[in-house]
Motif scaffolding. Sequence first.
Motif, short mmCIF file in Angstrom:
data_model
loop_
_atom_site.label_atom_id
_atom_site.label_comp_id
_atom_site.label_asym_id
_atom_site.label_seq_id
_atom_site.Cartn_x
_atom_site.Cartn_y
_atom_site.Cartn_z
N GLY A 13 0.79 -1.21 0.00
CA GLY A 13 0.00 0.00 0.00
C GLY A 13 0.83 1.27 0.00
O GLY A 13 0.64 2.15 -0.85
N PRO A 14 1.75 1.43 0.96
CA PRO A 14 2.58 2.64 0.95
C PRO A 14 3.40 2.80 -0.32
O PRO A 14 3.60 3.93 -0.79
N ALA A 15 3.88 1.70 -0.89
CA ALA A 15 4.64 1.79 -2.14
C ALA A 15 3.76 2.32 -3.26
O ALA A 15 4.20 3.16 -4.08
N CYS B 158 1.40 7.68 4.59
CA CYS B 158 0.63 6.43 4.54
C CYS B 158 1.62 5.29 4.81
O CYS B 158 2.30 4.82 3.90
N LEU B 159 1.69 4.85 6.05
CA LEU B 159 2.80 4.01 6.49
C LEU B 159 2.44 2.53 6.62
O LEU B 159 3.34 1.70 6.73
N THR B 160 1.17 2.19 6.65
CA THR B 160 0.76 0.80 6.80
C THR B 160 -0.07 0.38 5.59
O THR B 160 -0.42 1.21 4.74
N ASN B 161 -0.43 -0.89 5.55
CA ASN B 161 -1.22 -1.37 4.43
C ASN B 161 -2.68 -0.94 4.49
O ASN B 161 -3.44 -1.20 3.56
N ALA B 162 -3.09 -0.28 5.56
CA ALA B 162 -4.41 0.35 5.60
C ALA B 162 -4.27 1.72 4.94
O ALA B 162 -4.50 2.77 5.55
N GLY C 299 -7.05 -3.24 -12.47
CA GLY C 299 -6.46 -4.17 -11.52
C GLY C 299 -6.33 -3.59 -10.13
O GLY C 299 -7.08 -2.69 -9.72
N LYS C 300 -5.37 -4.11 -9.38
CA LYS C 300 -5.17 -3.69 -8.00
C LYS C 300 -4.68 -2.26 -7.94
O LYS C 300 -3.72 -1.89 -8.60
N TYR C 301 -5.34 -1.46 -7.11
CA TYR C 301 -4.99 -0.05 -6.96
C TYR C 301 -4.25 0.18 -5.65
O TYR C 301 -3.07 0.45 -5.63
N MET C 302 -4.95 0.05 -4.54
CA MET C 302 -4.33 0.37 -3.26
C MET C 302 -4.95 -0.48 -2.16
O MET C 302 -6.14 -0.80 -2.20
N ASN C 303 -4.17 -0.83 -1.18
CA ASN C 303 -4.67 -1.63 -0.06
C ASN C 303 -5.61 -0.81 0.81
O ASN C 303 -5.45 0.40 0.95
N ASP D 270 5.61 -3.61 -6.67
CA ASP D 270 5.44 -2.76 -5.49
C ASP D 270 6.52 -3.04 -4.44
O ASP D 270 6.91 -2.15 -3.69
N ASN D 271 7.02 -4.25 -4.41
CA ASN D 271 8.12 -4.61 -3.51
C ASN D 271 8.65 -5.98 -3.90
O ASN D 271 8.06 -6.66 -4.75
N GLY D 272 9.77 -6.36 -3.33
CA GLY D 272 10.29 -7.70 -3.52
C GLY D 272 9.71 -8.63 -2.46
O GLY D 272 8.62 -8.39 -1.93
N TYR D 273 10.45 -9.72 -2.14
CA TYR D 273 9.92 -10.68 -1.18
C TYR D 273 11.05 -11.54 -0.64
O TYR D 273 11.93 -11.98 -1.39
N LEU D 274 11.02 -11.77 0.65
CA LEU D 274 12.00 -12.64 1.33
C LEU D 274 11.42 -14.03 1.48
O LEU D 274 10.30 -14.21 1.97
N LEU D 275 12.20 -15.03 1.09
CA LEU D 275 11.78 -16.43 1.21
C LEU D 275 12.82 -17.18 2.04
O LEU D 275 13.47 -18.10 1.57
N GLY D 276 12.97 -16.76 3.28
CA GLY D 276 13.87 -17.44 4.20
C GLY D 276 15.25 -16.84 4.28
O GLY D 276 16.05 -17.25 5.14
N GLU D 277 15.59 -15.87 3.40
CA GLU D 277 16.89 -15.21 3.53
C GLU D 277 16.93 -14.45 4.85
O GLU D 277 15.98 -13.77 5.23
N HIS D 278 18.05 -14.59 5.55
CA HIS D 278 18.23 -13.97 6.87
C HIS D 278 17.14 -14.45 7.85
O HIS D 278 16.79 -13.75 8.80
N ARG D 279 16.56 -15.64 7.55
CA ARG D 279 15.50 -16.26 8.36
C ARG D 279 14.20 -15.46 8.33
O ARG D 279 13.36 -15.58 9.23
N LEU D 280 14.01 -14.64 7.29
CA LEU D 280 12.84 -13.79 7.19
C LEU D 280 11.93 -14.25 6.06
O LEU D 280 12.39 -14.77 5.04
N VAL D 281 10.64 -14.03 6.23
CA VAL D 281 9.65 -14.27 5.19
C VAL D 281 8.80 -13.01 5.07
O VAL D 281 8.53 -12.35 6.07
N HIS D 282 8.38 -12.69 3.89
CA HIS D 282 7.50 -11.55 3.64
C HIS D 282 8.31 -10.41 3.03
O HIS D 282 9.25 -10.66 2.28
#
Length: 417
Positions: free
Chosen positions: A46-48, A63-67, A97-101, A261-273
Amino acid sequence: MVDNVLWIITDDQMRWTLSRMPRTRKRLVGKGAEFSRGYAAVPLCGPARASILTSRYPHDHGCLTNATHTRFVAQRHDRDTVATRMRAAGYDTGYFGKYMNGMGRDATYVAPGWGRWVGSSVGNRETVNVDGELRELASRQAVERFAYRKLRRFVRRHRDTGPWFAVWGPTAPHAPYTPSPAHRHDFDDVQWDPPALNEADLSDKPTWMRDLPPQERAEMRRLLEGKLEELQDLDDQIGRLLALLRKTGQLRRTWIFLVSDNGYLLGEHRLVHKEQPYEESSGIPYVVRGPGVRPGTRRALVSQVDLMPTTLDIAGLDPDAGRDLSGRSMLQPLRTGDWGRWRRRLLVENPDLGWAMLREGSTAYIEHHERGEWELYDLESDPHQLESRRGADVTDVSRRLTLLRQARGKELRAREV
């Protein structure tokens, strides 16, 4: 004839996954400029998207959160976007398509500046808003196909007219992953073992990360499979869209921008999302194809906030008319190939989580300013960010970052050089 502009904004796509989209690579990347150092203004959906539409960083648009939607509208940011300016300049405009969260509670909303509106919302996965009228469809996939068909109709309608500006916001490759039967098993055997997966030593990371448990490798592999398979469907759609532009005689006079809108972590540095400052999350695919753009890879530091000023420049408008934008127009260097006067440093931030990052040369300096902690990486010698340079003197780089995250508009751009 004045050029058209098309933005394609994918959802949660890692930069490297463009290599797994053969049609897009051949017909879009291979015919345009691919930026190896493209970044989200903030790695959160959303912020992106608020930053993309307004050329403001999060510390500016607030606008700092996905709301995102409610706050975006309450602050009247929707009254001055790339759409309102392009519409005022005589462009036919369309969003598909998708506009904003956060639009679930405002389902009939139509953003100012869009002559054609086919909007979908994460909150209402089977609902599509067509110029303020809600339609219920069978599934998320049906909504995606519907928006894509309307985009194609918009493009076809402009065969002999123009100019137009359109945004296509597919939700691929966002979870839950629902690839079509044609691609459902394309990556059943994909392997996932990047160097930073379940990083063994987190002592150089912020204190909150040091006790993170390892992620389940099989689950990370499953998520990757879903993403890559959904991207095959998107790859097919992009290929057909480019073919339509060529068939209708519009391809040579249409600028096409592909970002996420953003990339994604799949376990790198033990992080997801997403949300985090590491390359896997903050780095995004970033491709521009247009009249006079020489194909090849560019190392210029580019951001989502550069999309709006570049588009306005293509339309012959002053990007700073009425309000200074924080992004830069890429139009001249894209046409000339001369990036010598481009920015030297770039801001990426997440004020909601209290961090900001400065990218300059091979340096990635991450400051967790609310925790009093920092990380410093040389991405040439340590591209996977496995070892922060803890003994370094960061006084100067910290000062430069602070100045950037407190500035906006022309002041911010001046501090980039």
